[in-house]
Enzyme design. Structure first.
Site, PDB file in Angstrom:
ATOM      1  N   TYR A 104      30.858 148.945 118.768  1.00  0.00           N
ATOM      2  CA  TYR A 104      31.530 150.320 118.059  1.00  0.00           C
ATOM      3  C   TYR A 104      32.776 150.667 118.580  1.00  0.00           C
ATOM      4  CZ  TYR A 104      29.550 152.550 122.245  1.00  0.00           C
ATOM      5  OH  TYR A 104      29.389 152.919 123.483  1.00  0.00           O
TER       6      TYR A 104
ATOM      7  N   HIS B  65      28.754 165.813 123.420  1.00  0.00           N
ATOM      8  CA  HIS B  65      29.594 165.685 122.351  1.00  0.00           C
ATOM      9  C   HIS B  65      28.866 165.887 121.111  1.00  0.00           C
ATOM     10  CE1 HIS B  65      28.284 161.931 120.904  1.00  0.00           C
ATOM     11  NE2 HIS B  65      28.633 161.504 121.964  1.00  0.00           N
TER      12      HIS B  65
ATOM     13  N   HIS C 236      23.793 156.168 123.025  1.00  0.00           N
ATOM     14  CA  HIS C 236      24.091 155.009 123.821  1.00  0.00           C
ATOM     15  C   HIS C 236      23.947 155.550 125.142  1.00  0.00           C
ATOM     16  CE1 HIS C 236      25.557 153.487 119.753  1.00  0.00           C
ATOM     17  NE2 HIS C 236      24.924 152.192 120.354  1.00  0.00           N
TER      18      HIS C 236
ATOM     19  N   SER D 278      30.667 156.621 133.819  1.00  0.00           N
ATOM     20  CA  SER D 278      29.882 155.581 133.286  1.00  0.00           C
ATOM     21  C   SER D 278      29.666 155.666 131.764  1.00  0.00           C
ATOM     22  CB  SER D 278      28.347 155.154 133.671  1.00  0.00           C
ATOM     23  OG  SER D 278      27.558 156.423 133.987  1.00  0.00           O
ATOM     24  N   GLY D 279      30.485 156.536 131.374  1.00  0.00           N
ATOM     25  CA  GLY D 279      30.945 157.038 129.690  1.00  0.00           C
ATOM     26  C   GLY D 279      30.083 157.813 129.384  1.00  0.00           C
TER      27      GLY D 279
ATOM     28  N   ASN E 258      24.036 164.080 122.667  1.00  0.00           N
ATOM     29  CA  ASN E 258      24.569 164.532 121.261  1.00  0.00           C
ATOM     30  C   ASN E 258      24.081 165.918 121.150  1.00  0.00           C
ATOM     31  OD1 ASN E 258      23.916 161.183 119.785  1.00  0.00           O
ATOM     32  ND2 ASN E 258      25.510 161.972 121.370  1.00  0.00           N
TER      33      ASN E 258
ATOM     34  N   CYS F  51      25.119 159.205 125.998  1.00  0.00           N
ATOM     35  CA  CYS F  51      25.468 160.425 125.893  1.00  0.00           C
ATOM     36  C   CYS F  51      24.609 161.431 125.250  1.00  0.00           C
ATOM     37  CB  CYS F  51      26.925 160.561 124.791  1.00  0.00           C
ATOM     38  SG  CYS F  51      28.251 159.477 125.284  1.00  0.00           S
TER      39      CYS F  51
END
Length: 420
Positions: A291, A309, A324, A304-305, A328, A326
């Site tokens: 993605y 959000h 993945h 680590s991302g 949401n 995060c």
């Protein structure tokens, strides 16, 4: 009346009366003042500081100037020893004036000068977080990065001073030879000012390597905002000063792999961007799971991302974990969280099988206090005195604690990365 004979020029003459002899007490010696480095020294070591001592009296005024700038110092409780608070700037002429008074006798005045040796090589602070004037959250660490490796970490750590308007206990931990992090034992008390100063001028970080200048900044601790993300119940609760101000239905990592599992533990908000470009790590275009997307209102909480959000998958929020990694949230609520977040706000995630590593981003609160202080070069030092704002610095470089004025807010910069 008795008579006595006074012999003058060989003749005995009678005199009458008595004579008295008065003993004169010797005056006490004047106090003796010793200065180290010695006057006229042209190669004094800056890292040894300055010491003024007196024998046979008490010190009065001690005035020291380095190149025209006053050198701070403190007098010990006996009044016989004065020490410079910090090390001395290298390659600079120092002028010293000191007075002492004796017990009922004459006083002493000494004046002289010496020069510290110049630095063969130098080191300095490369960067500090928070930024000057920034308003940050109650979990915020102070991260200091130096431009060269530090070998004498204890000497450098003694020179790092943290002052705050409200009492805290904190300690430094070395993450590498070039980076030290200050963390408080408990979250910072909200709404206060903090000042950081690296008193590096004259500090010997390695053989032949000296600091030549201090580095100082002030920042503010804002309101207390603490969030909890429950990945089992798919809910996020935001509390401000202890009061619930937002409840958010969320979707966390789907946990099909370790990579896609949201980490549990105490995170800190690190920065934010609107939008943030998120690219799948370790995959190229055409690979399964690849993605490359722009994500709105993204607040980073690890290296680590992981972000909190916006995402339009409202069908999953409050019900399923499908991301993945995060967190949401509904776009309007994610925008609210984005707008109200400060760097250093704690975000605690619970309910997953993957624990946040303490060195993943600002995961420093993952370490218990007794383990955190083991990373200090001064962890064997005595306990801090009551009211101290930092771990103690052994004499001759004690801590100082004062108040500081408010400073303006500055905005953090967005970054690229993430696991939507």
């Amino acid at each position: 009346m008795r008579h006595a004979l006074l012999l003058i020029g060989g003749l005995a003459l009678p005199i009458s009366g008595c004579t008295a002899v008065t003993a004169t007490r010797p005056k006490p010696p004047a106090p003796v003042i010793a200065v180290s480095p010695a006057f006229d020294d042209v190669d004094a070591r800056p890292d040894k500081g300055l010491v003024v001592k007196v024998r046979g009296g008490r010190l009065g005024d001690v005035s020291v100037h380095a190149g025209g700038t006053a050198v701070p110092g403190t007098l010990d409780p006996t009044g016989t020893v004065w020490r410079s608070t910090w090390t001395l700037p290298p390659g600079v002429e120092h002028v010293v004036t000191a007075t002492a008074a004796g017990p009922g006798g004459p006083g002493t005045l000494v004046m002289g000068r010496f020069r510290t040796r110049p630095a063969e090589r130098t080191f300095r602070v490369l960067s500090v977080s928070p930024m000057p004037g920034e308003t940050v959250g109650v979990g915020t660490p102070i991260v200091v990065t130096f431009d060269t490796p530090v070998r004498n970490k204890a000497a450098v750590e003694r020179a790092l001073e943290v002052r705050s308007t409200k009492q805290v206990e904190g300690a430094w931990r070395w993450l590498s030879d070039t980076q030290a992090v200050y963390r408080t034992r408990h979250y910072w008390p909200a709404r206060q000012q903090v000042a950081f100063t690296a008193h590096l001028a004259g500090v010997r970080s390695a053989p032949g390597v000296y600091g030549t200048a201090d580095h100082a900044l002030t920042f503010a601790i804002g309101r207390e905002q603490v969030s909890t993300v429950d990945t089992v119940r798919h809910q996020m609760v935001v509390r401000r000063d202890g009061r619930v101000v937002q409840r958010m239905a969320i979707s966390a990592g789907k946990a099909t792999t370790r990579e896609y599992t949201t980490t549990s533990g105490v995170h800190l908000t690190m920065d934010k961007g609107n939008p943030v470009r998120m690219v799948s790590p370790g995959r190229k275009k055409g690979d399964p799971g690849f993605y490359d997307v722009l994500i709105d209102h993204a607040v980073r909480i690890s290296n680590s991302g992981e972000y909190v959000h916006a995402k339009n998958n409202v069908w999953a929020q409050g019900r399923l974990n499908v991301s993945h990694g995060c967190v949401n949230a509904r776009p309007d609520q994610a925008a609210w969280f984005y707008d109200t977040s400060l760097r250093g706000d704690p975000v605690t995630v619970i309910g997953t099988t993957r624990e946040l590593e303490w060195h993943n981003g600002w995961g420093y609160w993952q370490l218990p206090w007794d383990r955190w202080i083991m990373g200090s070069a001064l962890h064997d030092a005595r306990p801090p005195p009551a009211g101290s704002s930092t771990r103690p610095s052994p004499t001759p470089f004690p801590d100082i604690r004062t108040r500081h004025q408010s400073v303006p807010l500055k905005t953090a910069m967005p970054v690229i990365g993430g696991l939507p």
